[in-house]
Scaffold this motif. Structure first.
Motif, PDB file in Angstrom:
ATOM      1  N   LEU A 268      37.240  27.931  56.955  1.00 17.91           N
ATOM      2  CA  LEU A 268      37.997  28.243  58.162  1.00 17.91           C
ATOM      3  C   LEU A 268      38.655  29.620  58.049  1.00 17.91           C
ATOM      4  N   ALA A 269      39.212  29.940  56.889  1.00 18.22           N
ATOM      5  CA  ALA A 269      39.842  31.248  56.684  1.00 18.22           C
ATOM      6  C   ALA A 269      38.826  32.374  56.831  1.00 18.22           C
ATOM      7  N   LYS A 270      37.617  32.151  56.356  1.00 21.53           N
ATOM      8  CA  LYS A 270      36.575  33.183  56.500  1.00 21.53           C
ATOM      9  C   LYS A 270      36.208  33.397  57.954  1.00 21.53           C
ATOM     10  N   ARG A 271      36.217  32.323  58.746  1.00 17.75           N
ATOM     11  CA  ARG A 271      35.864  32.440  60.164  1.00 17.75           C
ATOM     12  C   ARG A 271      36.962  33.122  60.976  1.00 17.75           C
ATOM     13  N   THR A 272      38.214  32.823  60.661  1.00 21.45           N
ATOM     14  CA  THR A 272      39.321  33.327  61.477  1.00 21.45           C
ATOM     15  C   THR A 272      39.910  34.633  60.959  1.00 21.45           C
ATOM     16  N   GLY A 273      39.556  35.018  59.736  1.00 23.44           N
ATOM     17  CA  GLY A 273      40.130  36.229  59.154  1.00 23.44           C
ATOM     18  C   GLY A 273      41.488  36.005  58.524  1.00 23.44           C
ATOM     19  N   ALA A 274      41.905  34.751  58.374  1.00 24.19           N
ATOM     20  CA  ALA A 274      43.177  34.460  57.714  1.00 24.19           C
ATOM     21  C   ALA A 274      43.108  34.864  56.242  1.00 24.19           C
ATOM     22  N   THR A 275      44.225  35.326  55.716  1.00 25.00           N
ATOM     23  CA  THR A 275      44.322  35.688  54.305  1.00 25.00           C
ATOM     24  C   THR A 275      45.197  34.667  53.601  1.00 25.00           C
ATOM     25  N   ILE A 276      44.670  34.028  52.569  1.00 31.06           N
ATOM     26  CA  ILE A 276      45.435  33.054  51.795  1.00 31.06           C
ATOM     27  C   ILE A 276      45.841  33.694  50.470  1.00 31.06           C
ATOM     28  N   ILE A 277      47.132  33.852  50.284  1.00 32.86           N
ATOM     29  CA  ILE A 277      47.666  34.420  49.040  1.00 32.86           C
ATOM     30  C   ILE A 277      48.428  33.312  48.319  1.00 32.86           C
ATOM     31  N   PRO A 278      48.021  32.951  47.114  1.00 30.72           N
ATOM     32  CA  PRO A 278      48.691  31.838  46.424  1.00 30.72           C
ATOM     33  C   PRO A 278      50.100  32.193  45.968  1.00 30.72           C
ATOM     34  N   VAL A 279      51.001  31.220  46.067  1.00 34.05           N
ATOM     35  CA  VAL A 279      52.373  31.384  45.604  1.00 34.05           C
ATOM     36  C   VAL A 279      52.601  30.662  44.278  1.00 34.05           C
ATOM     37  N   ASP A 280      51.848  29.605  44.000  1.00 37.64           N
ATOM     38  CA  ASP A 280      51.934  28.979  42.668  1.00 37.64           C
ATOM     39  C   ASP A 280      51.887  30.072  41.605  1.00 37.64           C
ATOM     40  N   SER A 281      52.771  30.001  40.626  1.00 34.04           N
ATOM     41  CA  SER A 281      52.838  31.077  39.635  1.00 34.04           C
ATOM     42  C   SER A 281      51.498  31.262  38.923  1.00 34.04           C
ATOM     43  N   GLU A 282      50.808  30.148  38.625  1.00 35.61           N
ATOM     44  CA  GLU A 282      49.539  30.234  37.908  1.00 35.61           C
ATOM     45  C   GLU A 282      48.456  30.892  38.767  1.00 35.61           C
ATOM     46  N   HIS A 283      48.360  30.476  40.004  1.00 36.30           N
ATOM     47  CA  HIS A 283      47.306  31.008  40.857  1.00 36.30           C
ATOM     48  C   HIS A 283      47.624  32.417  41.338  1.00 36.30           C
ATOM     49  N   SER A 284      48.894  32.728  41.471  1.00 38.51           N
ATOM     50  CA  SER A 284      49.280  34.107  41.747  1.00 38.51           C
ATOM     51  C   SER A 284      48.870  35.005  40.588  1.00 38.51           C
ATOM     52  N   ALA A 285      49.071  34.515  39.362  1.00 36.63           N
ATOM     53  CA  ALA A 285      48.689  35.289  38.184  1.00 36.63           C
ATOM     54  C   ALA A 285      47.175  35.510  38.139  1.00 36.63           C
ATOM     55  N   VAL A 286      46.409  34.465  38.437  1.00 37.98           N
ATOM     56  CA  VAL A 286      44.949  34.602  38.467  1.00 37.98           C
ATOM     57  C   VAL A 286      44.538  35.574  39.561  1.00 37.98           C
ATOM     58  N   PHE A 287      45.136  35.439  40.729  1.00 37.23           N
ATOM     59  CA  PHE A 287      44.846  36.323  41.862  1.00 37.23           C
ATOM     60  C   PHE A 287      45.058  37.786  41.469  1.00 37.23           C
ATOM     61  N   GLN A 288      46.144  38.054  40.761  1.00 39.65           N
ATOM     62  CA  GLN A 288      46.437  39.422  40.335  1.00 39.65           C
ATOM     63  C   GLN A 288      45.459  39.887  39.254  1.00 39.65           C
ATOM     64  N   ALA A 289      45.182  39.023  38.280  1.00 39.06           N
ATOM     65  CA  ALA A 289      44.302  39.405  37.174  1.00 39.06           C
ATOM     66  C   ALA A 289      42.871  39.646  37.638  1.00 39.06           C
ATOM     67  N   LEU A 290      42.446  38.948  38.680  1.00 41.69           N
ATOM     68  CA  LEU A 290      41.081  39.107  39.177  1.00 41.69           C
ATOM     69  C   LEU A 290      40.807  40.502  39.714  1.00 41.69           C
ATOM     70  N   HIS A 291      41.850  41.259  40.012  1.00 36.11           N
ATOM     71  CA  HIS A 291      41.657  42.625  40.491  1.00 36.11           C
ATOM     72  C   HIS A 291      41.141  43.557  39.398  1.00 36.11           C
ATOM     73  N   ALA A 292      41.095  43.058  38.161  1.00 40.30           N
ATOM     74  CA  ALA A 292      40.620  43.884  37.049  1.00 40.30           C
ATOM     75  C   ALA A 292      39.102  43.914  36.948  1.00 40.30           C
ATOM     76  N   GLY A 293      38.417  43.109  37.726  1.00 40.51           N
ATOM     77  CA  GLY A 293      36.953  43.075  37.649  1.00 40.51           C
ATOM     78  C   GLY A 293      36.360  42.392  38.863  1.00 40.51           C
ATOM     79  N   LYS A 294      35.037  42.280  38.871  1.00 40.43           N
ATOM     80  CA  LYS A 294      34.354  41.603  39.963  1.00 40.43           C
ATOM     81  C   LYS A 294      34.386  40.093  39.730  1.00 40.43           C
ATOM     82  N   ARG A 295      34.350  39.341  40.816  1.00 42.56           N
ATOM     83  CA  ARG A 295      34.364  37.887  40.703  1.00 42.56           C
ATOM     84  C   ARG A 295      33.157  37.384  39.907  1.00 42.56           C
ATOM     85  N   SER A 296      32.031  38.072  40.045  1.00 45.76           N
ATOM     86  CA  SER A 296      30.823  37.669  39.313  1.00 45.76           C
ATOM     87  C   SER A 296      30.929  37.927  37.815  1.00 45.76           C
ATOM     88  N   GLU A 297      31.930  38.698  37.408  1.00 45.50           N
ATOM     89  CA  GLU A 297      32.107  39.024  35.992  1.00 45.50           C
ATOM     90  C   GLU A 297      33.058  38.068  35.272  1.00 45.50           C
TER      91      GLU A 297
END
Length: 383
Positions: free
Chosen positions: A136-165
């Motif tokens: 649904l988010a992909k269809r509507t253009g909504a952006t989901i940013i996690p607030v859980d400390s763990e998932h926020s940390a993963v979200f930030q760390a993922l910027h260091a590389g490609k998702r496929s990596e």
């Protein structure tokens, strides 16, 4: 022009932390809507403090009592659908979804449907309906940013590389208050013991989930949907100091971690200001005060909830709704003194074992599975 934010669950620990952050960011952000469950006196005080005129209360006192607690100019949305009505009527740039449990699902879905930025603290929405929310988010253009400390940390760390990596995502866990307790000691756990978290200040339900490590089971499922990971790419590591909030390992062997003090205001603010960073009201981490940072694997035998998280992440379908619904019902029974601490995970496992999973469910099927799981936990008590 200041950005507009609606906070769903404003009287809980995340909601209060969010208002603290927004007071700090008042030059950039304006609170235009608040929503709460039954704590209408608290939300009334918040509305006055932040000059908010649109308020939703989903349950509580009679309408006349509620109306007398707010200025006559206030727009009140009352009843089970009040949060959805608030989102429909009040334009905003960001929705903070901080309602604990399945109660927040319908409003989170509506925020995504409207194409809003969603600062998501309601992990249960993804556990129950990740198969619907992410597409649904992909269809509507909504952006989901996690607030859980763990998932926020993963979200930030993922910027260091490609998702496929990405090779592996490590979700850190404090281990809760019973990390070092013996089996005999765990037989005598009381409610007040489970509510005594060693590092985080959270609401009672989340604190109990941390004690059983069911919160980590839910986070495994959440990470599976949020980051498009296979269950085998997600690992849990116990880190009692709660300084490393999670790590991402890339295929070249590099590990990227996000560190900080255990203060939810940091991931809350990041979800609001992303991709920018601002000075934050939380205390900065003093590296030179750290004596050591320990990491070790969890004891799945003593904390069987973790195994359930992996099973549900692999199975998908309606199993997430059953995991969450059964856990919410079992935690409530524990708080009432009806069942023992150890029976929480056992009850959830029992319900999952008899559930006939629907692989590609509709929203109605997910909600039905949630209700069935709650009923089944109670029914099993008299079996």
């Amino acid at each position: 022009m200041r950005k507009r934010v609606v906070i769903l669950g404003s009287t809980g620990s995340i909601g209060r932390g969010c208002l603290d952050v927004l007071a700090h960011l008042s030059a950039e952000w304006e609170v235009v809507g608040l929503a709460a469950g039954s704590r209408w006196a608290d939300v009334s005080e918040q509305a006055q403090r932040f000059s908010v005129s649109s308020i939703a209360v989903t349950n509580g006192a009679c309408p006349e009592d509620l109306k007398s607690a707010f200025p006559k100019s206030a727009r009140l949305f009352l009843g089970p659908d009040a949060m959805v009505q608030l989102l429909d009527e009040v334009p905003c740039d960001c929705v903070v979804a901080a309602v604990v449990g399945a109660k927040g699902l319908s409003a989170t879905l509506r925020a995504v449907e409207l194409g809003r930025r969603v600062a998501l603290a309601n992990k249960e929405a993804l556990v129950i309906a990740g198969s619907l929310l992410i597409p649904l988010a992909k269809r509507t253009g909504a952006t989901i940013i996690p607030v859980d400390s763990e998932h926020s940390a993963v979200f930030q760390a993922l910027h260091a590389g490609k998702r496929s990596e990405v090779r592996t995502v490590y979700l850190t866990a404090s281990g809760g208050p019973f990390r070092t307790w013996t089996d005999d000691e765990m037989d005598d756990i009381r409610l007040e013991d489970a509510l005594r978290h060693p590092t985080w200040s959270m609401g009672p339900k989340i604190t109990i989930d941390s004690a059983t490590m069911m919160n980590k089971a839910l986070e495994i499922v959440e990470a599976r949907w949020l980051f498009g990971l296979a269950p085998e790419q997600i690992k849990v590591v116990v880190h009692p100091e709660s300084i490393i909030h999670s790590l991402v390992e890339f295929r070249d062997g590099s590990m990227i971690a996000q560190l900080g003090t255990p203060d939810m205001r940091t991931p809350i603010q990041y979800a609001l200001t992303y991709p920018d960073r601002r000075a934050c009201p939380s205390q900065a981490l003093d590296l030179f005060s750290l004596r050591c940072l320990t990491l070790h694997p969890p004891d799945v035998e003593r904390f069987p909830a973790l195994r359930l998280g992996y099973e549900v992440a692999a199975r998908g379908g309606t199993s997430g709704a059953v995991l969450n619904g059964a856990n919410e019902a079992a935690v409530e029974l524990f708080q009432q003194g009806t069942i023992h601490y150890r029976e929480i995970a056992k009850s959830v496992e029992r319900v999952l074992s008899v559930h006939e999973c629907v692989e590609s469910p509709t929203l109605q099927e997910l909600l039905a599975a949630d209700q069935w799981a709650r009923h089944e936990v109670t029914r099993c008590l008299v079996c």
